[in-house]
Design an enzyme around this catalytic site. Structure first.
Site, short mmCIF file in Angstrom:
data_model
loop_
_atom_site.label_atom_id
_atom_site.label_comp_id
_atom_site.label_asym_id
_atom_site.label_seq_id
_atom_site.Cartn_x
_atom_site.Cartn_y
_atom_site.Cartn_z
N ASP A 121 0.89 -1.11 -0.06
CA ASP A 121 -0.10 0.01 -0.01
C ASP A 121 1.06 1.07 -0.05
O ASP A 121 1.61 1.57 0.91
CB ASP A 121 -0.97 0.11 1.11
CG ASP A 121 -1.73 1.38 1.18
OD1 ASP A 121 -2.70 1.11 0.64
OD2 ASP A 121 -1.29 2.37 1.99
N LYS B 141 -2.31 6.19 -4.21
CA LYS B 141 -3.52 7.01 -3.98
C LYS B 141 -3.59 8.34 -4.40
O LYS B 141 -2.26 8.91 -4.59
CB LYS B 141 -3.83 7.00 -2.56
CG LYS B 141 -3.88 5.85 -1.49
CD LYS B 141 -4.16 5.87 -0.24
CE LYS B 141 -3.77 4.48 0.47
NZ LYS B 141 -2.35 4.54 0.93
N HIS C 199 -7.63 9.48 -1.88
CA HIS C 199 -6.99 9.43 -0.88
C HIS C 199 -7.89 10.01 0.39
O HIS C 199 -8.21 9.37 1.43
CB HIS C 199 -5.49 9.98 -0.65
CG HIS C 199 -4.52 9.69 0.41
ND1 HIS C 199 -3.37 9.68 0.05
CD2 HIS C 199 -4.87 8.94 1.73
CE1 HIS C 199 -2.61 9.43 1.32
NE2 HIS C 199 -3.60 8.70 2.28
N TYR D 297 2.79 9.95 -0.07
CA TYR D 297 3.75 9.08 0.88
C TYR D 297 5.25 9.35 0.15
O TYR D 297 6.43 9.13 0.52
CB TYR D 297 3.76 7.78 1.05
CG TYR D 297 2.36 7.15 1.52
CD1 TYR D 297 1.51 8.33 2.19
CD2 TYR D 297 2.21 6.10 1.74
CE1 TYR D 297 0.47 7.81 2.97
CE2 TYR D 297 1.02 5.66 2.22
CZ TYR D 297 -0.01 6.50 2.83
OH TYR D 297 -1.05 5.89 3.33
N1 LIG Z 1 -5.65 6.18 3.85
C1 LIG Z 1 -5.10 6.90 4.61
O1 LIG Z 1 -5.54 8.08 4.89
C2 LIG Z 1 -4.00 6.10 5.62
C3 LIG Z 1 -3.51 6.98 6.69
C4 LIG Z 1 -2.93 6.45 7.40
C5 LIG Z 1 -1.97 5.09 7.04
N2 LIG Z 1 -2.29 4.55 5.88
C6 LIG Z 1 -1.81 3.28 5.60
O2 LIG Z 1 -1.80 2.38 6.49
C7 LIG Z 1 -0.71 1.66 6.90
C8 LIG Z 1 -0.48 1.43 8.17
O3 LIG Z 1 -0.83 2.26 9.23
P1 LIG Z 1 0.12 3.22 10.10
O4 LIG Z 1 1.49 2.73 9.25
O5 LIG Z 1 -0.26 4.37 10.37
O6 LIG Z 1 0.34 2.16 11.39
P2 LIG Z 1 0.31 0.73 11.94
O7 LIG Z 1 0.37 -0.24 10.97
O8 LIG Z 1 -1.08 0.43 12.75
O9 LIG Z 1 1.38 0.47 13.02
C9 LIG Z 1 2.79 0.73 12.92
C10 LIG Z 1 3.50 0.69 13.98
O10 LIG Z 1 3.40 -0.57 14.55
C11 LIG Z 1 4.66 -1.29 14.66
N3 LIG Z 1 4.29 -2.69 14.65
C12 LIG Z 1 3.96 -3.30 13.53
N4 LIG Z 1 4.03 -4.56 13.57
C13 LIG Z 1 4.06 -5.06 15.16
C14 LIG Z 1 4.29 -5.86 15.86
N5 LIG Z 1 3.99 -7.21 15.45
N6 LIG Z 1 4.57 -5.94 17.31
C15 LIG Z 1 4.70 -4.64 17.82
N7 LIG Z 1 5.00 -3.48 17.11
C16 LIG Z 1 4.55 -3.61 15.66
C17 LIG Z 1 5.64 -0.58 13.94
O11 LIG Z 1 7.03 -0.65 14.37
P3 LIG Z 1 8.06 -1.43 13.71
O12 LIG Z 1 8.28 -0.96 12.26
O13 LIG Z 1 9.39 -1.02 14.49
O14 LIG Z 1 7.63 -2.86 13.67
C18 LIG Z 1 4.85 0.64 13.61
O15 LIG Z 1 5.52 1.76 14.78
C19 LIG Z 1 0.30 2.93 6.73
O16 LIG Z 1 1.81 2.60 6.65
C20 LIG Z 1 -0.25 3.42 5.35
O17 LIG Z 1 -0.03 2.39 4.13
C21 LIG Z 1 -3.36 4.97 5.25
#
Ligand SMILES: NC(=O)c1ccc[n+]([C@@H]2O[C@H](COP(=O)([O-])OP(=O)(O)OC[C@H]3O[C@@H](n4cnc5c(N)ncnc54)[C@H](OP(=O)(O)O)[C@@H]3O)[C@@H](O)[C@H]2O)c1
Length: 278
Positions: A45, A75, A108, A50
């Protein structure tokens, strides 16, 4: 590791779990995404905003997995919702990644105050006809925004990517998606690591199943029929996060997890009716 897929309303399949890439850029980002694909991820994704479509393209070039076995998403940013801008941006997204097509392209944010998301949607519909995109969807759209798209164009999105995690589980919105055959995709599925892994309730369920808290949360997304895109830069946690297909949460676990939601559970309070992103 073979990740199951789900069929979308246009007949195409999407893996039920993928890699979030927010913040993954440059050579570190390319190495992280390459490692995820080696570890079994197929859905990646990304987003124009980004600034890492090039990084995703580089990872795709580095690995030996066939393009048709990958599922790449990007997006459209809010500043390019006008029809002609949207078409050029989709083309620019492809050039940046050096890809011939995206498997999925999303608007987005709806930016409803700006009010041009129907034009943007028409550009996605046309880009799909031209073969630039295989499936089209939206992100952060409320039901009223999707109803507007359908009324104006006759086409509903295949996917709506929304903020969704145990502290903000979007039950009403998910019901609307199920009813209209729109797949829910969860962003920040791990609540961006804010207090979820320390949560005693989640930890108790993890202990019962001998799994990690992260695996419990991602299995929960799978069982509520949401595609999730957890981000991890650690190869170990990347593997852990997709190792969720050898156990099942029972009804009691699901009810307990559902009870963790809060009305104001958004991580940064970004309500799609108000929040705008350009
Ligand atoms: N459409 C939108 O508006 C929108 C908005 C926000 C995000 N997104 C998308 O959604 C994706 C995911 O959301 P996000 O990046 O905000 O956060 P997330 O995936 O909810 O959380 C990421 C965090 O969790 C940690 N983590 C991952 N797996 C883990 C595990 N098994 N145990 C402990 N810690 C863990 C990671 O650290 P480490 O890297 O150290 O493992 C990182 O700090 C984004 O990267 C993006 O692609 C889209």
């Amino acid at each position: 590791m073979q990740i199951p897929t789900r069929k979308m309303n246009d007949g195409n399949e999407i893996p039920v779990i993928g890699l979030g890439t927010g913040g993954m850029k440059g050579s570190d980002g390319a190495a992280t995404i390459t490692s995820a694909i080696h570890n079994g991820y197929r859905l990646i994704d990304s987003a124009y905003n980004y600034e890492n479509e090039g990084t995703v393209g580089e990872a795709v070039r580095r690995i030996s997995v066939a393009r048709e076995d990958l599922f790449i998403t990007s997006k459209l940013p809010g500043r390019y919702h006008h029809y002609k801008d949207a078409v050029k941006t989709i083309q620019e997204s492809l050039y940046r990644a050096n890809l011939d097509y995206y498997d999925l392209y999303l608007i987005h944010w709806p930016n409803p105050k700006q009010g041009h998301y129907v034009e943007a949607w028409q550009a996605l519909i046309d880009a799909k006809k031209w073969g630039l995109i295989r499936s089209i969807g939206v992100s952060n759209f409320l039901p009223e925004h999707m109803e507007h798209l359908e009324k104006e164009t006759g086409v509903l999105p295949s996917i709506n990517q929304i903020e969704l995690h145990p502290f903000f589980n979007q039950a009403e919105q998910r019901k609307w998606h199920e009813k209209h055959d729109v797949i829910t995709e969860s962003w920040s599925p791990l609540a961006r690591a804010n207090d979820v892994f320390e949560n005693k309730t989640i930890q108790a369920i993890a202990k019962k199943h001998r799994k990690s808290a992260g695996q419990i949360i991602l299995r929960w997304h799978y069982q509520i029929n949401a595609v999730s895109i957890p981000r991890s830069s650690s190869p170990i946690r990347q593997k852990e996060n997709i190792s969720i297909f050898d156990f099942k949460l029972d009804q009691n676990d699901m009810e307990i997890l559902a009870s963790l939601t809060k009305p104001e559970g958004r991580i940064n309070g970004q309500h799609p009716a108000e929040y705008e992103e350009f």
